[in-house]
Scaffold this motif. Structure first.
Motif, PDB file in Angstrom:
ATOM      1  N   GLU A   1      22.882   5.067  59.562  1.00 31.17           N
ATOM      2  CA  GLU A   1      23.557   5.717  58.449  1.00 31.17           C
ATOM      3  C   GLU A   1      25.059   5.613  58.678  1.00 31.17           C
ATOM      4  O   GLU A   1      25.540   5.863  59.781  1.00 31.17           O
ATOM      5  CB  GLU A   1      23.135   7.184  58.373  1.00 31.17           C
ATOM      6  N   VAL A   2      25.803   5.235  57.632  1.00 30.44           N
ATOM      7  CA  VAL A   2      27.245   5.071  57.773  1.00 30.44           C
ATOM      8  C   VAL A   2      28.040   5.953  56.822  1.00 30.44           C
ATOM      9  O   VAL A   2      29.266   5.922  56.835  1.00 30.44           O
ATOM     10  CB  VAL A   2      27.675   3.589  57.577  1.00 30.44           C
ATOM     11  N   GLY A   3      27.363   6.738  56.008  1.00 33.78           N
ATOM     12  CA  GLY A   3      28.082   7.619  55.106  1.00 33.78           C
ATOM     13  C   GLY A   3      27.224   7.989  53.917  1.00 33.78           C
ATOM     14  O   GLY A   3      26.023   7.746  53.889  1.00 33.78           O
ATOM     15  N   ARG A   4      27.909   8.596  52.956  1.00 36.61           N
ATOM     16  CA  ARG A   4      27.228   9.019  51.731  1.00 36.61           C
ATOM     17  C   ARG A   4      28.095   8.654  50.541  1.00 36.61           C
ATOM     18  O   ARG A   4      29.309   8.549  50.653  1.00 36.61           O
ATOM     19  CB  ARG A   4      26.943  10.510  51.763  1.00 36.61           C
ATOM     20  N   GLU A   5      27.412   8.450  49.438  1.00 39.80           N
ATOM     21  CA  GLU A   5      28.063   8.070  48.193  1.00 39.80           C
ATOM     22  C   GLU A   5      27.543   9.001  47.103  1.00 39.80           C
ATOM     23  O   GLU A   5      26.364   9.338  47.087  1.00 39.80           O
ATOM     24  CB  GLU A   5      27.685   6.619  47.887  1.00 39.80           C
TER      25      GLU A   5
ATOM     26  N   HIS B   1      22.249   1.571  49.732  1.00 41.21           N
ATOM     27  CA  HIS B   1      21.453   2.797  49.723  1.00 41.21           C
ATOM     28  C   HIS B   1      20.105   2.511  49.066  1.00 41.21           C
ATOM     29  O   HIS B   1      19.897   1.455  48.444  1.00 41.21           O
ATOM     30  CB  HIS B   1      22.184   3.939  49.006  1.00 41.21           C
TER      31      HIS B   1
ATOM     32  N   GLU C   1      26.436  -2.899  53.325  1.00 37.38           N
ATOM     33  CA  GLU C   1      26.107  -1.477  53.185  1.00 37.38           C
ATOM     34  C   GLU C   1      25.434  -1.219  51.850  1.00 37.38           C
ATOM     35  O   GLU C   1      25.865  -1.731  50.822  1.00 37.38           O
ATOM     36  CB  GLU C   1      27.375  -0.630  53.274  1.00 37.38           C
TER      37      GLU C   1
ATOM     38  N   VAL D   1      22.559   8.152  50.632  1.00 37.96           N
ATOM     39  CA  VAL D   1      22.837   7.809  52.027  1.00 37.96           C
ATOM     40  C   VAL D   1      23.073   6.304  52.107  1.00 37.96           C
ATOM     41  O   VAL D   1      22.261   5.508  51.637  1.00 37.96           O
ATOM     42  CB  VAL D   1      21.663   8.221  52.943  1.00 37.96           C
TER      43      VAL D   1
END
Length: 176
Positions: free
Chosen positions: A63-67, A23, A21, A76
């Motif tokens: 897309e698996v999430g946000r940081e 971004h 994972e 993203v």
């Protein structure tokens, strides 16, 4: 349905996302000037984000999430999809068939195979055969060529010879 065309930058970003994972900001640093991969293929931050958008549209990443970003909007996070992994594996196994891609795609494939701890031997063996066939064809063509055509063919011939030497040297080094 035809397979979508991916650019060298798309392939590089896809291979980097396959490592875990990530971004866009992290990917831009991975391909930045002075970085290990940046020595092979530099990708500017806007190009990274275009590649991510394209890969997501093709269903190769999700897309698996946000940081939380440092002083900016959330970042993203992406991971590779099963479809993306399948296409990436195909790309990693195929030798390049155009001499100019030896400088970019071939070296990227070797880098990502090495980064994942995989052997490069099968790819290098196939690539050696491609370069040998190209050399044979170019040598025949260059014998009767004249003028501008000869200038072009001799350049391609020299590049094929250099590519073959490069691949043979790597095979002698017995990479993992």
């Amino acid at each position: 349905m035809a397979k979508p065309e991916l650019s060298t930058s798309d392939w590089a970003v896809l291979a980097a996302v396959a490592e875990g994972e990530t971004h866009g900001f992290r990917l831009a640093a991975l391909f930045g000037a002075g970085s290990e991969l940046g020595q092979i293929w530099r990708i500017q931050r806007p190009q990274v984000y275009r590649a991510l958008e394209h890969l997501e549209q093709q269903g190769f990443i999700v897309e698996v999430g946000r940081e939380a970003g440092e002083g900016g909007p959330p970042r993203v996070l992406y991971r590779i999809s099963d479809r993306g992994r399948e296409r990436l594996e195909q790309w990693l196994r195929l030798p390049v068939t155009r001499l100019r891609f030896g400088r970019s795609d071939l070296r990227l494939k070797l880098a990502f195979l090495l980064r994942s701890g995989r052997s490069c031997r099968d790819l290098l063996t196939l690539q050696r055969e491609v370069y040998r066939a190209q050399l044979q064809s170019l040598e025949v063509l260059s014998q009767s060529a004249r003028g501008v055509v000869r200038v072009s063919l001799l350049w391609r011939l020299e590049m094929a010879q250099a590519g073959l030497r490069y691949v043979e040297r790597l095979l002698e080094d017995d990479p993992p």
